[in-house]
Design a protein around this motif. Structure first.
Motif, PDB file in Angstrom:
ATOM      1  N   ILE A 124       0.964  -0.989  -0.060  1.00 52.00           N
ATOM      2  CA  ILE A 124       0.284  -0.102  -0.037  1.00 52.00           C
ATOM      3  C   ILE A 124       0.900   1.412  -0.436  1.00 52.00           C
ATOM      4  O   ILE A 124       1.024   1.458   1.100  1.00 52.00           O
ATOM      5  N   ALA A 125       1.475   1.857  -1.535  1.00 49.35           N
ATOM      6  CA  ALA A 125       2.621   2.300  -1.159  1.00 49.35           C
ATOM      7  C   ALA A 125       1.867   4.336  -0.725  1.00 49.35           C
ATOM      8  O   ALA A 125       1.429   4.176  -0.812  1.00 49.35           O
ATOM      9  N   VAL A 126       2.999   4.401  -0.112  1.00 43.10           N
ATOM     10  CA  VAL A 126       2.641   5.349   0.530  1.00 43.10           C
ATOM     11  C   VAL A 126       3.954   6.390  -0.157  1.00 43.10           C
ATOM     12  O   VAL A 126       4.907   6.421   0.090  1.00 43.10           O
ATOM     13  N   GLU A 127       3.933   7.474  -0.961  1.00 43.18           N
ATOM     14  CA  GLU A 127       4.742   8.349  -1.768  1.00 43.18           C
ATOM     15  C   GLU A 127       5.631   9.606  -1.360  1.00 43.18           C
ATOM     16  O   GLU A 127       6.724   9.252  -1.618  1.00 43.18           O
ATOM     17  N   SER A 128       4.505  10.002  -0.907  1.00 43.78           N
ATOM     18  CA  SER A 128       5.004  11.040   0.373  1.00 43.78           C
ATOM     19  C   SER A 128       4.602  11.089   1.234  1.00 43.78           C
ATOM     20  O   SER A 128       3.056  11.212   1.581  1.00 43.78           O
ATOM     21  N   VAL A 129       4.956  12.179   2.630  1.00 41.62           N
ATOM     22  CA  VAL A 129       4.080  12.677   4.175  1.00 41.62           C
ATOM     23  C   VAL A 129       4.105  13.666   4.244  1.00 41.62           C
ATOM     24  O   VAL A 129       5.543  14.536   3.703  1.00 41.62           O
ATOM     25  N   ASN A 130       2.891  14.897   3.986  1.00 40.11           N
ATOM     26  CA  ASN A 130       3.661  15.686   4.248  1.00 40.11           C
ATOM     27  C   ASN A 130       2.844  16.697   5.485  1.00 40.11           C
ATOM     28  O   ASN A 130       1.492  15.736   5.942  1.00 40.11           O
ATOM     29  N   GLY A 131       2.495  17.491   5.831  1.00 44.44           N
ATOM     30  CA  GLY A 131       1.758  18.454   7.317  1.00 44.44           C
ATOM     31  C   GLY A 131       2.650  17.254   8.223  1.00 44.44           C
ATOM     32  O   GLY A 131       3.489  16.528   8.647  1.00 44.44           O
TER      33      GLY A 131
END
Length: 693
Positions: free
Chosen positions: A30-37
């Protein structure tokens, strides 16, 4: 798509930070490409594959977390008040029974709509949504509208089930009908666009008119406004193929269609309908009328899957504990029933939200990814045998290395071209694509030329004026009910032949530059005779094109593309192309390169100046001299050509040079004279007139 990790924590108690959670989800597929905030405002930018619509929501991600960390998953359980008795209604089939319902639902297209669930809420106050809902939707870049519409959007992102709300008072005739549209019907959708419908469109309609495009977008005339008091909530299961075709036909891709196209959860219609009702009642008050109106046109029952532990161990290459396998699958919602027998085997009941799981190998993949691909040892598969090289691999390698040495760069174009290009650059029957990308890519290519012209134009339009490209690939043609494929290499050259420097001026690529490159490539193959004829396809410039004939068979054609054809692609420079027929060329072996010592004895050169008719080509001259069988003749080449002046019209003067040499002795004058006389006689038989010797 975006997911809020804080929202995920509503359903599972996570004791990891956001960055660790992102890494663990990615390792599980379940790919997470980036974390924001940061903090409660943190969001994950997700890349969910198209076969996993169940994970395109917060509850689906929470379910994955439950399996990864072996934590309990809290169920979504709407808290609804006791509904009031149904007001004046009608009889309708509800879940296979007949009872009085507040608003009858009629499904006329069972293939397009397998299930339709509705609920009615009366005396609602339409107003802005609570701050929590507004903030969470805002994190996902969703614009809040009002408490009723936001309830459907919130439910979509919470549990992945698209729903819709209608203004009940604007539905005419007191019922909902799911049917195919009638040709010519018009529906104004929520985006304000009036859409002309056909019988291929599936619609939600009242007794008189369409009020929504099934699974895609609701209608403008029945949308929720500040004046709305009574609401009908819709949650249905729509056929993925029907929604996909309809969405493309109308150029209308929505969050709802994105999920229905991939397969929604058939069993979630009642739950999602209740969830929307709960949110509306909490924020806008009102009265729940009757129970859910659940109309089932057909059942969607997924076949159970047999799972053998021996097969799990064989495929994964590692023996996992049965308890670990059961834990993973049960956390994901699979139900396992042990089967009697010597081998440990289970019947696996696949949950309704996992339409992508159909076979035993699919279940094993679920076990592998949740156990962790990184936990399996790195081993190479057992292999006995040897690498088998394709028959023409060495020949292709030789051609590629030669082209790279000649200054050409390899390029790749689409194997599809337009009908217009197929007609212009070939005459063979075309192979139509069943589902073309566009009109410009509607047939399999019958020629490499269109792709090469497009690639040259692409480079020229971006300021690269000196371009040399080659492409190796197949062309296709219809052969009755079958397909024929032929190997080709296409060369393209334009711009300068030489780089400008202080030592030499530049010049443009010419026909003879390309001919030299073609000769270099053909010289690597065995042949007895190679000649060039001034014949080529009609898209080449006459007089600046030719074909290469090797042992009586055409193996290439090349030359300048006709300027008008290049101009249609907005190419202003001269373009030179070559097409080499590899299927014919590869019938021959590669020419063996052998060492030969330089001769120890001197060479003798003799020049012959002849006048020939314009109809006499050099290949005829070359053949006439070769027929003499002079073993000491090392080369016979043209040196100068002249027309005009004292040369009569229709004729030309050609200076030829013969180089004679023996590897065993010095040649005698009388031998050279005799051979020269034979050469003169051979050329005179061609109609040539000797000017001097």
């Amino acid at each position: 798509m975006k997911i809020s990790p804080q929202w995920v924590r509503d359903f599972v108690d996570l004791d990891v930070n956001y960055h660790q959670l992102a890494d663990d989800l990615t390792l599980a597929g379940i790919a997470v490409e980036s974390v924001n905030g940061e903090g409660d405002d943190a969001t994950f930018e997700m890349d969910i594959t198209t076969n996993r619509p169940d994970a395109m929501n917060h509850y689906g991600v929470a379910r994955e977390c439950s399996a990864i960390y072996d934590l309990p998953l809290r169920a979504i359980a709407p808290q609804l008040p006791q509904p009031s008795a149904a007001k004046a209604g009608s009889s309708a089939g509800v879940s296979g029974t007949t009872e009085v319902v507040p608003f009858p639902i009629e499904i006329q297209d069972e293939q397009g709509c397998a299930r339709f669930t509705a609920r009615i809420v009366r005396d609602v106050t339409i107003k802005p949504s609570p701050e929590k809902i507004v903030r969470r939707l805002g994190l996902l870049d969703q614009r809040p509208i009002n408490n009723a519409v936001d309830a459907t959007n919130y439910t979509l992102w919470e549990m992945g089930k698209p729903t819709h709300v209608f203004d009940l008072d604007l539905l005419e005739g007191g019922k909902i009908v799911v049917r195919r549209a009638r040709d010519g019907e018009v529906l104004k959708t929520l985006d304000g666009v009036e859409r002309k419908l056909t019988s291929e469109d599936l619609v939600v309609a009242d007794a008189k008119k369409p009020v929504g495009l099934a699974g895609t977008m609701g209608g403008f005339d029945t949308m929720i406004t500040e004046k709305t008091r009574n609401i009908l909530i819709e949650s249905a299961w729509w056929d993925p193929v029907t929604v996909r075709k309809m969405s493309r036909r109308h150029g209308l891709h929505t969050d709802a269609s994105h999920r229905f196209e991939r397969g929604a959860d058939y069993e979630s219609t009642v739950l999602s309908c209740d969830r929307v009702a709960e949110r509306i009642l909490q924020s806008g008050g009102g009265e729940l009328v009757g129970g859910p109106i659940d109309v089932i046109a057909r059942r969607l029952d997924q076949a159970p899957v047999a799972l053998r532990l021996s097969e799990v161990h064989r495929i994964l290459g590692e023996k996992l504990e049965a308890a670990e396998i059961l834990r993973i699958l049960r956390r994901l919602g699979f139900e396992l029933i042990p089967e009697p027998g010597e081998e440990i085997e289970f019947t696996v009941q696949v949950p309704s939200w996992r339409l992508d799981v159909e076979r035993e190998i699919d279940v094993i993949e679920e076990i592998a990814r949740l156990h962790g691909y990184d936990k399996f040892p790195n081993t190479l598969p057992a292999y006995v045998g040897a690498v088998v090289e394709l028959p023409d691999a060495e020949k292709e390698k030789k051609l590629r290395s030669s082209l790279l040495a000649l200054g050409y760069d390899e390029a790749i174009s689409l194997t599809f071209i337009s009908h217009q290009d197929a007609e212009q650059f070939s005459s063979v029957p075309v192979i139509e694509l069943a589902n073309p990308l566009s009109e410009e890519a509607s047939v399999m290519r019958t020629s490499m030329v269109p792709g090469m012209l497009n690639m040259l134009a692409y480079n020229l339009n971006r300021g690269s004026n000196d371009v040399r490209l080659f492409e190796a690939g197949n062309v296709f043609e219809a052969a009755g009910e079958k397909t024929a494929e032929f190997k080709r290499i296409c060369l393209g050259a334009t711009g300068s032949a030489l780089p400008a420097s202080v030592h030499q001026a530049t010049r443009a690529v010419s026909f003879f530059d390309l001919k030299g490159d073609v000769e270099t490539l053909l010289a690597t193959f065995q042949h007895s005779a190679l000649e060039y004829k001034a014949e080529a396809a009609d898209y080449y410039h006459p007089g600046r094109s030719a074909c290469a004939v090797m042992d009586g068979e055409v193996v290439a054609q090349f030359g300048q593309i006709y300027p008008e054809i290049a101009a249609r692609r907005k190419i202003k420079q001269d373009i030179f192309l070559a097409e080499i027929y590899l299927d014919r060329l590869f019938k021959r072996g590669l020419r063996a390169v052998r060492y030969e010592a330089l001769p120890r004895y001197p060479a003798v050169e003799r020049d012959f100046s002849f006048i020939f008719d314009e109809s006499v080509e050099f290949v005829q001259i070359e053949k006439a001299v070769a027929a003499l069988g002079l073993g000491e003749l090392r080369s016979f080449v043209p040196v100068e050509i002249f027309r005009g002046g004292s040369i009569p019209a229709g004729k030309y003067s050609l200076l030829l040079r013969a180089t004679l040499q023996s590897g065993e002795r010095t040649l005698r004058d009388d031998e050279v004279v005799r051979w020269s006389e034979n050469i003169v006689k051979a050329l005179e038989r061609l109609g040539g007139t000797l000017r001097s010797s």
